[in-house]
Design a protein around this motif. Structure first.
Motif, short mmCIF file in Angstrom:
data_model
loop_
_atom_site.label_atom_id
_atom_site.label_comp_id
_atom_site.label_asym_id
_atom_site.label_seq_id
_atom_site.Cartn_x
_atom_site.Cartn_y
_atom_site.Cartn_z
N LYS A 6 0.83 -1.21 0.00
CA LYS A 6 0.00 0.00 0.00
C LYS A 6 0.87 1.25 0.00
CE LYS A 6 -3.64 -2.24 2.74
NZ LYS A 6 -4.41 -2.18 4.00
N LEU A 89 1.51 0.52 -11.13
CA LEU A 89 0.63 -0.23 -10.24
C LEU A 89 0.75 -1.73 -10.51
CD1 LEU A 89 -1.61 0.04 -8.07
CD2 LEU A 89 -3.27 0.14 -9.94
N CYS A 119 -7.77 -1.48 -16.52
CA CYS A 119 -7.93 -0.24 -15.75
C CYS A 119 -8.28 0.93 -16.66
CB CYS A 119 -6.64 0.09 -15.00
SG CYS A 119 -6.23 -1.06 -13.68
N LEU A 162 -10.21 4.12 -11.79
CA LEU A 162 -9.38 4.67 -10.73
C LEU A 162 -10.09 5.65 -9.82
CD1 LEU A 162 -5.92 5.20 -12.49
CD2 LEU A 162 -6.89 3.15 -11.44
N TYR A 163 -11.03 6.41 -10.36
CA TYR A 163 -11.74 7.37 -9.51
C TYR A 163 -13.19 7.49 -9.96
CZ TYR A 163 -11.52 10.92 -13.23
OH TYR A 163 -11.67 11.60 -14.41
N TRP A 187 -10.38 0.32 -5.24
CA TRP A 187 -9.20 0.32 -4.37
C TRP A 187 -9.40 -0.60 -3.17
CZ3 TRP A 187 -4.86 1.84 -6.36
CH2 TRP A 187 -4.88 2.75 -7.41
N GLU A 188 -10.64 -0.79 -2.73
CA GLU A 188 -10.89 -1.72 -1.63
C GLU A 188 -10.66 -3.16 -2.10
OE1 GLU A 188 -14.21 -2.77 1.80
OE2 GLU A 188 -14.88 -1.87 -0.10
N THR A 191 -6.78 -3.48 -2.36
CA THR A 191 -5.94 -3.37 -1.16
C THR A 191 -6.57 -3.95 0.10
OG1 THR A 191 -6.82 -1.20 -0.47
CG2 THR A 191 -5.02 -1.21 -2.09
N PHE A 196 -8.43 3.44 1.50
CA PHE A 196 -7.22 3.66 0.72
C PHE A 196 -7.42 4.69 -0.38
CE2 PHE A 196 -4.05 2.82 -2.54
CZ PHE A 196 -2.90 2.76 -1.77
N TYR A 197 -8.57 4.70 -0.99
CA TYR A 197 -8.89 5.67 -2.05
C TYR A 197 -8.63 7.10 -1.57
CZ TYR A 197 -12.08 8.13 -5.34
OH TYR A 197 -12.64 8.96 -6.28
N LEU A 200 -4.89 7.78 -1.00
CA LEU A 200 -4.21 8.02 -2.27
C LEU A 200 -4.49 9.42 -2.80
CD1 LEU A 200 -2.50 6.89 -4.60
CD2 LEU A 200 -4.60 5.97 -5.60
#
Length: 236
Positions: A6, A89, A119, A162-163, A187-188, A191, A196-197, A200
């Motif tokens: 992470k 990544l 992605c 990613l977002y 992201w969950e 990771t 985490f999102y 980051l």
């Protein structure tokens, strides 16, 4: 995912912004000229007055520069450079996938199954052709798995965004067959950390502080330069 991985992603994110996003952002700002703007004469004076309370050359320049440098320019740069971050990544999660159409492979932190992931940058970044391409790659991989007698489920082929969270209709077409995880969810799954999102996204802003980048001065310098040009022209 281990905490060390992470932290590696967070550091990779910082490096991505430091080397690919910020230099391009600053360069795009510095090279802005009045001719770069497609000015709507019916709106620009209103926008300047709405923003600053007057229509001086400086206010007009601010109404031009602020949206460009804080919005459209940066979004374009981020979208164009995202593959660099995705490549980094993939190295952290175990190396780049050798499968056509798959960017990263990882063990899902929530269900423990290996995921094959393409992605994408954001919730509006694919078109109809992209949908066809992604579905084609996934269908081919499912067919190969059947031939090779591999236990591959539809849920093991995913699109990771990613977002964002409000996905376009193109993503929804894919989601009718394969999972599309976006933002916090992606992201969950990667990771195992629901927060985490946000960790980051925060480090991206920290780069500006760590590198002592005075963005406000850069913007004001450009506003002053354009204001002088507007003054010379006698307005917009």
């Amino acid at each position: 995912m281990e905490e060390s991985q992470k932290l590696a992603i967070l550091e990779s994110g910082k490096n991505f912004f430091r080397t690919a996003i910020i230099p391009n952002h600053i360069n795009n700002l510095k090279k802005l000229e009045l001719k770069n703007f497609n000015v709507n004469p019916f709106l620009i004076n209103y926008l300047a007055a709405f923003l600053c309370g007057d229509t001086t050359p400086e206010s007009l320049a601010k109404a031009l520069v602020y949206p460009r440098v804080l919005g459209t320019s940066l979004n374009t740069t981020f979208g164009m450079q995202t593959q660099i971050f995705i490549s980094e990544l993939s190295q952290i999660t175990g190396g780049a996938s050798g499968i056509d159409g798959i960017d990263i492979e990882f063990v899902d932190a929530l269900d423990g199954r290996r995921k094959y992931c393409q992605c994408k940058a954001g919730p509006q970044t694919i078109n109809n052709d992209d949908v066809t391409t992604i579905l084609g790659h996934f269908k081919k991989l499912m067919g190969k798995a059947r031939i090779d007698h591999l236990k591959l489920n539809f849920d093991d082929l995913i699109v990771g965004v990613l977002y964002g969270d409000k996905l376009s209709s193109n993503y929804n077409i894919i989601a009718s067959t394969y999972p599309v995880y976006a933002g916090v969810d992606f992201w969950e799954h990667l990771t195992g950390d629901r927060n985490f999102y946000y960790r980051l996204s925060k480090v991206f802003g920290e780069v500006v502080e760590e590198d002592n980048i005075d963005g406000s001065k850069l913007i004001l310098d450009k506003v002053k330069e354009l204001a002088e040009e507007i003054q010379e022209k006698g307005g917009l």
